[in-house]
Each structure stands twice: as structure tokens, then as C-alpha cells.
Scaffold this motif. Structure first.
Motif, PDB file in Angstrom:
ATOM      1  N   VAL A   1       0.847  -1.189   0.000  1.00  0.00           N
ATOM      2  CA  VAL A   1       0.000   0.000   0.000  1.00  0.00           C
ATOM      3  C   VAL A   1       0.885   1.243   0.000  1.00  0.00           C
ATOM      4  CG1 VAL A   1      -1.705   1.299   1.318  1.00  0.00           C
ATOM      5  CG2 VAL A   1      -1.881  -1.180   1.180  1.00  0.00           C
ATOM      6  N   GLY A   2       0.562   2.202  -0.861  1.00  0.00           N
ATOM      7  CA  GLY A   2       1.359   3.421  -0.978  1.00  0.00           C
ATOM      8  C   GLY A   2       2.254   3.441  -2.197  1.00  0.00           C
ATOM      9  N   HIS A   3       2.405   2.282  -2.851  1.00  0.00           N
ATOM     10  CA  HIS A   3       3.258   2.227  -4.046  1.00  0.00           C
ATOM     11  C   HIS A   3       2.517   2.819  -5.236  1.00  0.00           C
ATOM     12  CE1 HIS A   3       6.592   0.510  -6.435  1.00  0.00           C
ATOM     13  NE2 HIS A   3       5.672   0.357  -7.377  1.00  0.00           N
TER      14      HIS A   3
ATOM     15  N   GLY B   1       4.175   3.962   5.388  1.00  0.00           N
ATOM     16  CA  GLY B   1       5.317   4.677   4.831  1.00  0.00           C
ATOM     17  C   GLY B   1       5.046   6.127   4.503  1.00  0.00           C
ATOM     18  N   PHE B   2       3.769   6.513   4.362  1.00  0.00           N
ATOM     19  CA  PHE B   2       3.460   7.893   3.989  1.00  0.00           C
ATOM     20  C   PHE B   2       3.865   8.859   5.093  1.00  0.00           C
ATOM     21  CE2 PHE B   2       0.117  11.311   3.295  1.00  0.00           C
ATOM     22  CZ  PHE B   2       0.837  11.914   2.290  1.00  0.00           C
TER      23      PHE B   2
ATOM     24  N   ARG C   1       2.314 -13.692   5.458  1.00  0.00           N
ATOM     25  CA  ARG C   1       2.450 -13.454   4.027  1.00  0.00           C
ATOM     26  C   ARG C   1       1.339 -14.095   3.221  1.00  0.00           C
ATOM     27  NH1 ARG C   1       7.238 -12.321   1.700  1.00  0.00           N
ATOM     28  NH2 ARG C   1       5.878 -12.089  -0.116  1.00  0.00           N
ATOM     29  N   GLY C   2       0.507 -14.916   3.869  1.00  0.00           N
ATOM     30  CA  GLY C   2      -0.521 -15.612   3.115  1.00  0.00           C
ATOM     31  C   GLY C   2      -1.846 -15.691   3.845  1.00  0.00           C
ATOM     32  N   LEU C   3      -2.929 -15.633   3.094  1.00  0.00           N
ATOM     33  CA  LEU C   3      -4.271 -15.841   3.619  1.00  0.00           C
ATOM     34  C   LEU C   3      -4.768 -17.184   3.113  1.00  0.00           C
ATOM     35  CD1 LEU C   3      -5.846 -12.298   3.027  1.00  0.00           C
ATOM     36  CD2 LEU C   3      -4.703 -13.167   5.071  1.00  0.00           C
ATOM     37  N   THR C   4      -5.330 -17.982   3.998  1.00  0.00           N
ATOM     38  CA  THR C   4      -5.712 -19.351   3.659  1.00  0.00           C
ATOM     39  C   THR C   4      -7.224 -19.519   3.699  1.00  0.00           C
ATOM     40  OG1 THR C   4      -5.471 -20.021   5.983  1.00  0.00           O
ATOM     41  CG2 THR C   4      -3.552 -20.273   4.554  1.00  0.00           C
TER      42      THR C   4
ATOM     43  N   HIS D   1       4.123  -4.545   4.811  1.00  0.00           N
ATOM     44  CA  HIS D   1       5.122  -3.493   4.963  1.00  0.00           C
ATOM     45  C   HIS D   1       6.482  -4.129   5.257  1.00  0.00           C
ATOM     46  CE1 HIS D   1       3.991  -4.371   9.163  1.00  0.00           C
ATOM     47  NE2 HIS D   1       5.243  -4.079   9.416  1.00  0.00           N
ATOM     48  N   ASN D   2       7.537  -3.452   4.901  1.00  0.00           N
ATOM     49  CA  ASN D   2       8.884  -3.982   5.065  1.00  0.00           C
ATOM     50  C   ASN D   2       9.692  -3.019   5.933  1.00  0.00           C
ATOM     51  OD1 ASN D   2      11.793  -4.453   4.444  1.00  0.00           O
ATOM     52  ND2 ASN D   2      10.944  -6.043   3.116  1.00  0.00           N
TER      53      ASN D   2
END
Length: 460
Positions: free
Chosen positions: A259-261, A310-311, A356-359, A372-373
Motif C-alpha cells: 500500500v502506498g506504491h 510509509g506515507f 504473508r498468506g491468507l488461507t 510493509h517492510n
């Protein structure tokens, strides 16, 4: 994913959507004043009717404090109120525009959204335009008398108009005091920090946590691309909807960006592939799935803070960079902003590992998300301040302190390693500057303190 977990994911998506909508409405100046005008017009129509019904039965004590003039006096009062309020509204709007210009030139163009969300400005404009609309509406009910009818003077309505005018004067005084405070750069930095903290809290309360074993990457010929239909910043991603789509069409979808990219029209926002390697999709199936997936990703022409961690960091870094520019040359502001950046990074470091994953109900990964990183955010927060501030002793000292603080709060090995790498880069930047031996010795002590704080948490 169990039914309970699915419902939780949907609630989290709803909370994120509500935050996005609230952010969009809060940044607009028109909603609250428009509602105020509508209510004022309704009140200006209804109150004179009530006035006529109860005028003959009002208590004596109340009559003494109500408007006691005739039709001409009532018209004069209401006309004066209307004229003065429209002038005050113009003044308020002009001052707001000046404040926005100053904020843009002194801090960053990206903080203008913070000023537009200022509720004091919204309420001040609402009171002014509401009083103006109310006075005009009541003015039309004042009538002169003749031989056949008595004059009509809505005393309650005119008295309320006078009270609203006094309230407007009070609001104008408070607005001027508020505006003087808002123009301070410290206030701007604090607002950006608080807004970012709320975003971090929202992300922390709505994200799925824990490690998830991701499916193997399929052959290139099986991967399909969902292309953006227009250019813009990713404002939000409805992951509950993505999960529903992936289950419905039996696919695995992966987000391409956080999000934000900013994405460009015709480039991928998601990649997906059928879970069954033997399944064949025709063009209609691909178009249907692509349209559904792209519709779950909301794009906007500007970044917002509703879900974008990040914003806030970007705004604070912009303030820092502008303060360090030769045209401004205000390292003290840069040092203060780095304090807010440090607090923000520490809050991000405290976040749990985002899944990292939705099941689905069978525990099969259906959506691979792009969380986010911390390492990227740390690099964004430090690169420009290090580049532009390496020649200022105060800024360098604060950068080392920032790394010490973030290193102490680092929760995982990769975070500590990222902080250690930033310490190395800062030392290299400082080594290229012309500092004397005393300053270099002091910087060496700060660097060592930062390394010690970082290494103390390597075991976490």
C-alpha cells in the motif's frame, strides 16, 4: 482458514475500508459546511413557524430577552448578520489558503492534507456559513403589517440569529489562535507523527500475524497478470475480497506492491495462477478474474495515511530534507524531525511478523500479500537525512542516536542487521566529511553505543 478466522479477516477489511473512507471525507472542506447549510435552512424555515405558534403564550421573563424591534429593525439585524458573516467566511478561507501555502513552502507539499483535515477549520467555516444561511432564510419570513394583517417578526428566530453571530465571533477568535499554533513546524511534525501512529495501530489490529508456508512458484507459462486500469497510488487493498475471489475461482493471487506504491496503467498490480495445474482457462475466464482482482485494489491520485505506514515517514523525511536544504538551512528542525522518525520506526519495529498468506477453510494459501517492510522503511527514513545532513554535527549525532534507539527496539535478527548496516553507511558518509579529530572521536562513541544497543537484541 477457519470460519472464525474468515470472519475476522472480513471485519479487519471492513475496518480498513472505514478508515479509508473516513480519511477521504476528513480531507475535504465541503462536507461539514454543506451539512451546516442544510440544517440552517431547515431551522430557518421551521423556527419562524414555531415562533408564530407560541408567540402569544411566551412567558414574560422570556419576552424581555427576546428581540423586541419591528420589521424594519429585524431586517436590518438579519441583513447586517448576513453581510458580516460572508465577510468573515472570506477572511477565514483566505487565512486558510495562506496557512496552506506556508505549510507547503516551509515543511512539505505532502503535509497539506493534514491542514485540510483540521477540524477547527471545518467547524469554523460551518458556523459561519450556517449562520449566514440561517439569517437569509429567516429574513424572508419578516413581513410588514397593514390594515388587514399584523406585522410578522419571528422574535425567537431573530434572537437565535444574534446568538449565532456571537458564537461566530468566538469561533473567529479561537480560529485565529489555532491558526497561529498550526503554522508552527513543531505542530506539523507532531500531527504527522500522531497520524502515522494511528495508522500503525490500525495495521497492527487488523493484520494477520505468524509465519505461513507459501506455495511453490509455478512455471512462468501458468502465471497470469492483472494489470492496472489507470495510474495512481495504491490506497488500499481489500484482502478479504481478494480471498473470496481466489476461493470462488480456485486460484492463488499475489499482490505485487505494498500500500502506498505508485503503479502505472497497464502494469501488474497482482499475479495469479490456477491452483490446479491441469486447469485450462479461456479468455473470458481470464478477463472475469482479472476484472474482479483489480477491482479489489483501490488507486488514488495521491497517497493517504489511512493504511499507508510509509506515507508518514515520507512526510517527516521531506520536512527533514527541506530543513537541510541550502535555501532553508535549519538543522534544528531536522534534528527535531528525526526524533519523530525514530519514534515511528520504533513503533514499526514492535509490530509482529505479518503473515504473508491468507488461507481458506482447508488451510490452503489463496492470497499472498505484500506486507510493509521494516528494512525498506528504515532505508527511506535515513537515506536523505544521511546524505544531506552528514556535514552537520548535530544532525549526525541525532542520526546515531536514532539508530541506537531503533537498534534497542529491534525485535528480530533481520531488523538488527538492517540497523547495523545503516550504522556502517552513516560512518562511511561521516568519514567523507571534513570533521576535526574531536568531532570524529565523539561520533565514534555514538557509533559504538548504537552498535552495542543493536547487538544486545541480536538473540531475539
Amino acid at each position: 482458514m477457519s470460519e472464525l478466522a474468515t470472519q475476522s479477516a472480513r471485519r479487519n477489511s471492513l475496518r480498513r475500508w472505514i478508515a479509508t473512507v473516513r480519511e477521504g471525507i476528513a480531507a475535504e472542506l465541503w462536507p461539514l459546511p454543506t451539512i451546516s447549510i442544510l440544517l440552517a435552512v431547515i431551522l430557518g424555515i421551521v423556527l419562524p413557524l414555531i415562533d408564530r405558534a407560541v408567540d402569544s403564550s411566551l412567558p414574560v421573563g422570556l419576552e424581555r430577552i427576546l428581540f423586541a424591534g419591528g420589521p424594519e429593525s429585524a431586517r436590518a439585524v438579519l441583513s447586517a448578520i448576513s453581510g458580516s458573516l460572508i465577510t468573515a467566511t472570506s477572511l477565514t478561507f483566505s487565512l486558510t489558503v495562506v496557512a496552506l501555502q506556508l505549510a507547503s513552502s516551509q515543511a512539505s507539499p505532502r503535509v497539506l492534507r493534514t491542514f485540510l483535515k483540521d477540524q477547527t477549520v471545518h467547524w469554523t467555516l460551518s458556523v459561519f456559513v450556517g449562520t449566514f444561511a440561517y439569517a437569509l432564510t429567516v429574513l424572508r419570513t419578516v413581513q410588514d403589517g397593514d390594515d388587514s394583517i399584523d406585522p410578522i417578526v419571528p422574535r425567537l428566530a431573530v434572537t437565535l440569529a444574534s446568538l449565532l453571530t456571537l458564537a461566530s465571533v468566538v469561533m473567529l477568535t479561537l480560529f485565529l489562535a489555532h491558526l497561529a499554533r498550526q503554522l508552527r513546524i513543531e505542530t506539523t511534525m507532531r500531527q504527522v507523527y500522531l497520524e502515522t501512529s494511528k495508522t500503525i495501530e490500525l495495521v497492527a489490529s487488523t493484520m494477520a500475524t505468524g509465519e505461513t508456508e507459501l506455495p511453490e512458484w509455478p512455471p512462468a507459462e501458468r502465471i497470469e497478470l492483472s494489470l492496472a486500469k489507470r495510474s495512481g497510488f495504491i490506497r488500499s487493498s481489500d484482502r478479504s475480497r481478494l480471498l473470496t475471489i481466489a476461493i470462488k475461482y480456485d486460484i492463488v493471487a499475489r499482490e505485487e506492491h505494498t500500500v502506498g506504491h505508485h503503479v502505472v496503467s497497464g502494469t501488474p498490480v497482482l499475479r495469479w495462477w490456477p491452483r490446479d495445474p491441469m486447469r485450462h482457462l479461456d479468455d473470458d475466464d481470464r478477463d472475469t478474474i482479472n476484472s474482479a482482482l483489480v477491482g479489489a485494489v483501490s488507486l488514488a491520485y495521491e497517497r493517504t495515511a489511512s493504511q499507508d505506514i510509509g506515507f508518514g515517514i515520507r512526510q517527516l523525511v521531506d520536512i527533514t530534507a527541506r530543513a537541510l536544504s541550502p535555501g532553508v538551512n535549519d538543522p534544528t528542525t531536522a534534528v527535531h524531525t528525526l526524533g519523530h522518525i525514530s519514534a515511528t520506526l520504533c513503533s514499526i519495529a514492535d509490530l509482529e511478523i505479518q503473515s504473508r498468506g491468507l488461507t481458506d477453510d482447508d488451510n490452503l494459501v489463496r492470497v499472498i500479500i505484500k506486507p510493509h517492510n521494516f528494512i525498506n522503511l528504515l532505508d527511506i527514513a535515513l537515506t536523505q537525512p544521511r546524505r544531506y545532513g552528514a556535514s552537520d554535527p548535530g544532525v549526525v549525532e541525532r542520526l546515531y542516536q536514532l539508530l541506537q534507539e531503533v537498534g534497542y527496539r529491534a525485535q528480530r535478527t533481520e531488523q538488527s542487521e538492517a540497523v547495523a548496516a545503516q550504522i556502517d553507511r552513516l560512518e562511511a558518509s561521516v568519514a567523507a566529511e571534513t570533521y576535526d579529530a574531536v568531532e570524529r572521536e565523539r561520533f565514534a562513541r555514538f557509533a559504538e553505543a548504537a552498535r552495542v544497543a543493536t547487538s544486545e537484541h541480536r538473540w531475539l
